[in-house]
Enzyme design. Structure first.
Site, short mmCIF file in Angstrom:
data_model
loop_
_atom_site.label_atom_id
_atom_site.label_comp_id
_atom_site.label_asym_id
_atom_site.label_seq_id
_atom_site.Cartn_x
_atom_site.Cartn_y
_atom_site.Cartn_z
N ASP A 157 33.12 10.10 -10.29
CA ASP A 157 32.32 10.14 -9.10
C ASP A 157 32.78 10.64 -7.78
O ASP A 157 32.50 9.89 -6.62
CB ASP A 157 31.54 8.59 -9.17
CG ASP A 157 30.08 8.39 -8.34
OD1 ASP A 157 29.75 9.48 -8.27
OD2 ASP A 157 29.82 7.50 -7.81
N LYS A 177 30.03 14.02 -11.02
CA LYS A 177 29.34 14.14 -9.52
C LYS A 177 29.39 15.37 -9.01
O LYS A 177 30.57 16.18 -8.87
CB LYS A 177 29.63 13.06 -8.72
CG LYS A 177 28.90 13.24 -7.36
CD LYS A 177 29.43 11.77 -6.39
CE LYS A 177 28.81 11.94 -4.90
NZ LYS A 177 29.13 10.69 -4.33
#
EC number: 2.1.1.-
Length: 424
Positions: free
Chosen positions: A228, A268
């Site tokens: 992320d 991400k």
């Protein structure tokens, strides 16, 4: 957007339509059966990239309308208040935390839980979560595994960037690192003298190789890899994708070096217009039976955030592939990793995702946000009153669709810091 009309004090805001969240956006990409030919500096015909460049320009033109507002503290504050008001999921984190005994309920928690519930992964019982602190992904996976999958245990390892300066705080807001040190792969700068010191920086090739080795030594097999990571670009959102290229390459490479066959990956990303990003997606298409570009409903529609999901890893790296990719990270340049002209069917699917997520949804919501800013600059309370009933409907629907259940106390993660109420 839905056609709801509002009246207040006799006035009509017929343009004020509540921002109805879209469904979970999921665009499938075709698997590539032909051999993977990695290149140190692949060239690509400009014609292949033309529509992606146009998409970037169109989105940046809309973003640019907000740039002047970022220059003054007062207008910047008002803009973020307005964007917060039209966020249909604002306030949901606190509800989830207290209703379902959930932990570390950040925006990341909501997105990960939604991804797990929607993507139907075959196994998530053993996970490597990278670029992870303060721990929202781990907590969401733990909650999902114990309330939905009923695994007897959840085994995990994780890593995050450890600040180089002793004066910078590690973002361990909930004590997940402090209370579970054996689960973490990165090390404090105080251990720099160690031969295998690793601060978790995935833009460093030696760190990436070492993190993958540590992960597989501590946890085998790895069924799920998540990352992320994102660099704070300040107000320079037009260059968000470009400034994150090396980081996103490093976090992807760490996953591909550590994820087991049959495993799943969640990465991400932001916009998907740069030639290097497109080439990285092409590389992914050789390793997973199913590959998707997604935008969870709980991911704010005004931002460019996307998540690339790979399901069922089919093969591992060859030694040559590993060598070439690690060398590219060490001596990074942003030319494509492959000849993009060989992937035109895949690029058509990627462009459809760009159209759906950024040129349609994001631009629509950015324009809506700017219109709200102009009309409700000094009436934010009124805007919140208009939208409150719809927010409740959408949030209740999200909780039902994502099958939330209470987490038993015995399955909670060990946290050293008191769990603070989520700011929402």
């Amino acid at each position: 957007m839905s056609n709801y009309y509002y009246y207040y004090g006799g006035g009509r805001y017929d343009w004020l339509k509540t921002v109805e969240p879209t469904n979970f956006l999921k665009i499938g990409l075709p698997y590539q059966a032909h051999p993977l030919h990695l290149q140190h500096q692949a060239t690509t015909p400009p014609s292949i990239l033309e529509k992606f460049k146009r998409a970037e320009i169109l989105l940046n033109e809309v973003k640019a309308e907000m740039d002047p507002l970022m220059l003054q503290p007062e207008t910047e504050k008002k803009l973020y208040q307005i964007l917060g008001s039209i966020d249909m999921f604002k306030g949901l984190r606190k509800k989830v935390e207290f209703t379902y005994n959930a932990q570390i309920v950040t925006n990341a928690w909501l997105k990960m839980y939604e991804l797990l519930n929607t993507m139907n992964f075959n196994n998530t019982s053993q996970a490597f979560c990278n670029c992870e602190l303060p721990g929202g992904f781990i907590s969401a996976i733990n909650h999902f595994n114990h309330t939905m999958m009923h695994y007897p245990s959840f085994n995990w390892v994780a890593s995050s960037l450890y600040p180089s300066s002793e004066t910078d705080a590690l973002e361990d807001h909930y004590g997940l690192y402090q209370c579970n040190p054996d689960n973490w792969l990165m090390q404090s700068p105080l251990l720099k003298k160690n031969m295998d010191y690793n601060n978790g920086d995935v833009t460093i090739a030696s760190n990436v190789k070492n993190l993958a080795l540590r992960a597989t030594q501590r946890l085998t097999p790895i069924h799920l890899y998540t990352a992320d990571g994102g660099i704070n670009v300040g107000h320079d959102y037009n260059k968000q994708e470009e400034l994150n290229l090396k980081l996103h390459f490093g976090q992807a490479l760490t996953g591909l070096l550590s994820l087991s066959k049959g495993g799943n990956m969640i990465l991400k990303h932001y916009t998907l217009n740069h030639a290097f990003t497109l080439s990285l997606i092409c590389v992914f298409s050789h390793f997973f039976e199913e590959l998707y570009i997604t935008k969870p409903t709980s991911s704010r529609p005004t931002n460019s955030e996307t998540y690339i999901v790979g399901k069922n890893r089919l093969r591992l790296f060859t030694p040559k592939e590993e060598q070439v990719l690690l060398k590219r990270l060490e001596f990074f340049n942003d030319t494509p990793l492959v000849d993009l002209s060989l992937y035109q069917n895949l690029l058509e699917s990627v462009y459809f995702a760009v159209e759906t997520i950024h040129l349609k949804q994001q631009i629509e919501f950015l324009n809506f946000g700017m219109k709200c800013y102009r009309h409700f600059y000094n009436k934010i309370k009124l805007l919140n009153e208009y939208l409150a009933p719809k927010k409740k409907i959408f949030q209740d629907r999200w909780r039902v669709l994502n099958k939330l259940y209470v987490l038993e106390k015995k399955h909670k993660l060990k946290l050293c810091a008191p769990l603070q109420g989520s700011v929402a």
